[in-house]
Design a protein around this motif. Structure first.
Motif, PDB file in Angstrom:
ATOM      1  N   UNK A  92      30.925   4.394  62.071  1.00  0.00           N
ATOM      2  CA  UNK A  92      31.312   3.953  63.409  1.00  0.00           C
ATOM      3  C   UNK A  92      30.423   4.505  64.511  1.00  0.00           C
ATOM      4  N   UNK A  93      29.488   5.398  64.182  1.00  0.00           N
ATOM      5  CA  UNK A  93      28.508   5.852  65.175  1.00  0.00           C
ATOM      6  C   UNK A  93      27.559   4.724  65.555  1.00  0.00           C
ATOM      7  N   UNK A  94      27.384   3.760  64.659  1.00  0.00           N
ATOM      8  CA  UNK A  94      26.501   2.624  64.924  1.00  0.00           C
ATOM      9  C   UNK A  94      27.247   1.621  65.803  1.00  0.00           C
ATOM     10  N   UNK A  95      26.672   1.265  66.939  1.00  0.00           N
ATOM     11  CA  UNK A  95      27.323   0.353  67.880  1.00  0.00           C
ATOM     12  C   UNK A  95      27.529  -1.048  67.314  1.00  0.00           C
ATOM     13  N   UNK A  96      26.773  -1.424  66.311  1.00  0.00           N
ATOM     14  CA  UNK A  96      26.914  -2.757  65.722  1.00  0.00           C
ATOM     15  C   UNK A  96      28.108  -2.861  64.797  1.00  0.00           C
ATOM     16  N   UNK A  97      28.693  -1.730  64.423  1.00  0.00           N
ATOM     17  CA  UNK A  97      29.821  -1.711  63.491  1.00  0.00           C
ATOM     18  C   UNK A  97      31.115  -1.582  64.275  1.00  0.00           C
ATOM     19  N   UNK A  98      32.026  -2.528  64.048  1.00  0.00           N
ATOM     20  CA  UNK A  98      33.305  -2.546  64.768  1.00  0.00           C
ATOM     21  C   UNK A  98      34.386  -1.759  64.043  1.00  0.00           C
ATOM     22  N   UNK A  99      34.484  -1.939  62.730  1.00  0.00           N
ATOM     23  CA  UNK A  99      35.522  -1.228  61.972  1.00  0.00           C
ATOM     24  C   UNK A  99      35.158  -1.194  60.495  1.00  0.00           C
ATOM     25  N   UNK A 100      35.856  -0.321  59.773  1.00  0.00           N
ATOM     26  CA  UNK A 100      35.672  -0.183  58.328  1.00  0.00           C
ATOM     27  C   UNK A 100      37.069  -0.169  57.719  1.00  0.00           C
ATOM     28  N   UNK A 101      37.313  -1.059  56.748  1.00  0.00           N
ATOM     29  CA  UNK A 101      38.640  -1.101  56.129  1.00  0.00           C
ATOM     30  C   UNK A 101      38.568  -1.641  54.709  1.00  0.00           C
ATOM     31  N   UNK A 102      39.721  -1.996  54.158  1.00  0.00           N
ATOM     32  CA  UNK A 102      39.847  -2.549  52.797  1.00  0.00           C
ATOM     33  C   UNK A 102      39.250  -1.621  51.748  1.00  0.00           C
ATOM     34  N   UNK A 103      39.580  -0.352  51.835  1.00  0.00           N
ATOM     35  CA  UNK A 103      39.081   0.619  50.863  1.00  0.00           C
ATOM     36  C   UNK A 103      39.780   0.428  49.525  1.00  0.00           C
ATOM     37  N   UNK A 104      39.005   0.474  48.450  1.00  0.00           N
ATOM     38  CA  UNK A 104      39.531   0.426  47.090  1.00  0.00           C
ATOM     39  C   UNK A 104      38.829   1.530  46.301  1.00  0.00           C
ATOM     40  N   UNK A 105      39.613   2.354  45.628  1.00  0.00           N
ATOM     41  CA  UNK A 105      39.060   3.477  44.876  1.00  0.00           C
ATOM     42  C   UNK A 105      39.247   3.238  43.385  1.00  0.00           C
ATOM     43  N   UNK A 106      38.207   3.583  42.641  1.00  0.00           N
ATOM     44  CA  UNK A 106      38.201   3.424  41.190  1.00  0.00           C
ATOM     45  C   UNK A 106      37.648   4.710  40.600  1.00  0.00           C
ATOM     46  N   UNK A 107      38.057   5.029  39.373  1.00  0.00           N
ATOM     47  CA  UNK A 107      37.614   6.257  38.721  1.00  0.00           C
ATOM     48  C   UNK A 107      36.970   5.894  37.384  1.00  0.00           C
ATOM     49  N   UNK A 108      35.665   5.568  37.399  1.00  0.00           N
ATOM     50  CA  UNK A 108      34.991   5.117  36.180  1.00  0.00           C
ATOM     51  C   UNK A 108      34.927   6.180  35.084  1.00  0.00           C
ATOM     52  N   UNK A 109      34.881   7.437  35.455  1.00  0.00           N
ATOM     53  CA  UNK A 109      34.920   8.536  34.492  1.00  0.00           C
ATOM     54  C   UNK A 109      35.400   9.788  35.204  1.00  0.00           C
ATOM     55  N   UNK A 110      35.721  10.790  34.447  1.00  0.00           N
ATOM     56  CA  UNK A 110      36.266  12.015  35.021  1.00  0.00           C
ATOM     57  C   UNK A 110      35.260  12.653  35.988  1.00  0.00           C
ATOM     58  N   UNK A 111      35.746  13.009  37.179  1.00  0.00           N
ATOM     59  CA  UNK A 111      34.910  13.670  38.164  1.00  0.00           C
ATOM     60  C   UNK A 111      34.117  12.740  39.063  1.00  0.00           C
ATOM     61  N   UNK A 112      34.346  11.438  38.933  1.00  0.00           N
ATOM     62  CA  UNK A 112      33.630  10.468  39.766  1.00  0.00           C
ATOM     63  C   UNK A 112      34.630   9.511  40.397  1.00  0.00           C
ATOM     64  N   UNK A 113      34.477   9.294  41.687  1.00  0.00           N
ATOM     65  CA  UNK A 113      35.282   8.297  42.387  1.00  0.00           C
ATOM     66  C   UNK A 113      34.333   7.257  42.975  1.00  0.00           C
ATOM     67  N   UNK A 114      34.690   6.003  42.791  1.00  0.00           N
ATOM     68  CA  UNK A 114      33.902   4.881  43.294  1.00  0.00           C
ATOM     69  C   UNK A 114      34.707   4.246  44.424  1.00  0.00           C
ATOM     70  N   UNK A 115      34.145   4.198  45.610  1.00  0.00           N
ATOM     71  CA  UNK A 115      34.808   3.616  46.781  1.00  0.00           C
ATOM     72  C   UNK A 115      34.120   2.322  47.161  1.00  0.00           C
ATOM     73  N   UNK A 116      34.899   1.263  47.270  1.00  0.00           N
ATOM     74  CA  UNK A 116      34.400  -0.022  47.762  1.00  0.00           C
ATOM     75  C   UNK A 116      35.141  -0.316  49.060  1.00  0.00           C
ATOM     76  N   UNK A 117      34.450  -0.871  50.037  1.00  0.00           N
ATOM     77  CA  UNK A 117      35.065  -1.085  51.346  1.00  0.00           C
ATOM     78  C   UNK A 117      34.350  -2.210  52.083  1.00  0.00           C
TER      79      UNK A 117
END
Length: 134
Positions: A92-117
């Motif tokens: 959100x520091x970038x003036x061209x970006x209005x918002x960030x949402x629709x986060x989805x978290x996945x755990x492909x293996x132990x100790x790793x989190x994958x975030x899609x948004x």
């Protein structure tokens, strides 16, 4: 004699938007070729911001990048909401970006989190993702 700034801030100012034209990075061969603008430039900016660790590179402002190093070793119940907050804050520091949402978290293996948004920009929406070891 000391200069006076009285009345300086009461003047009308015009805010100009900076162009989004920038150099195009080719991620496949790590080359910079040509230029990119608007939505493609914002996609590139999103990628660079979420892949740059904040406070680690002297060439970037302390407002640029994302803080992820301190998430290593933290419990997943802390990492997911904190990752959501930090990604949003960084982008959100970038003036061209209005918002960030629709986060989805996945755990492909132990100790790793994958975030899609989804990043909503003035040029359209961008789907982005980031994988973090914790």
């Amino acid at each position: 004699m000391i200069p006076s700034t009285a009345g300086f801030l009461s003047r009308d100012f015009e805010v100009e938007e900076q162009p989004s034209l920038t150099y195009k990075m080719n991620q496949k061969d790590s080359a910079v070729r040509g230029y990119t603008d608007e939505l493609e430039a914002v996609k590139q900016a999103v990628y660079k911001i979420i892949m740059t660790e904040r406070y680690q590179y002297i060439m970037y402002s302390w407002n640029y990048g994302i803080e992820l190093m301190d998430l290593y070793g933290a419990p997943v119940t802390y990492v997911c909401p904190e990752l959501k907050r930090r990604i949003s804050e960084a982008l959100l520091w970038d003036d061209r970006i209005r918002s960030v949402d629709s986060f989805a978290f996945d755990f492909p293996q132990k100790g790793i989190v994958h975030a899609a948004f989804t990043v909503h920009t003035v040029f359209g929406d961008v789907q982005a993702e980031r994988e973090v070891s914790f």
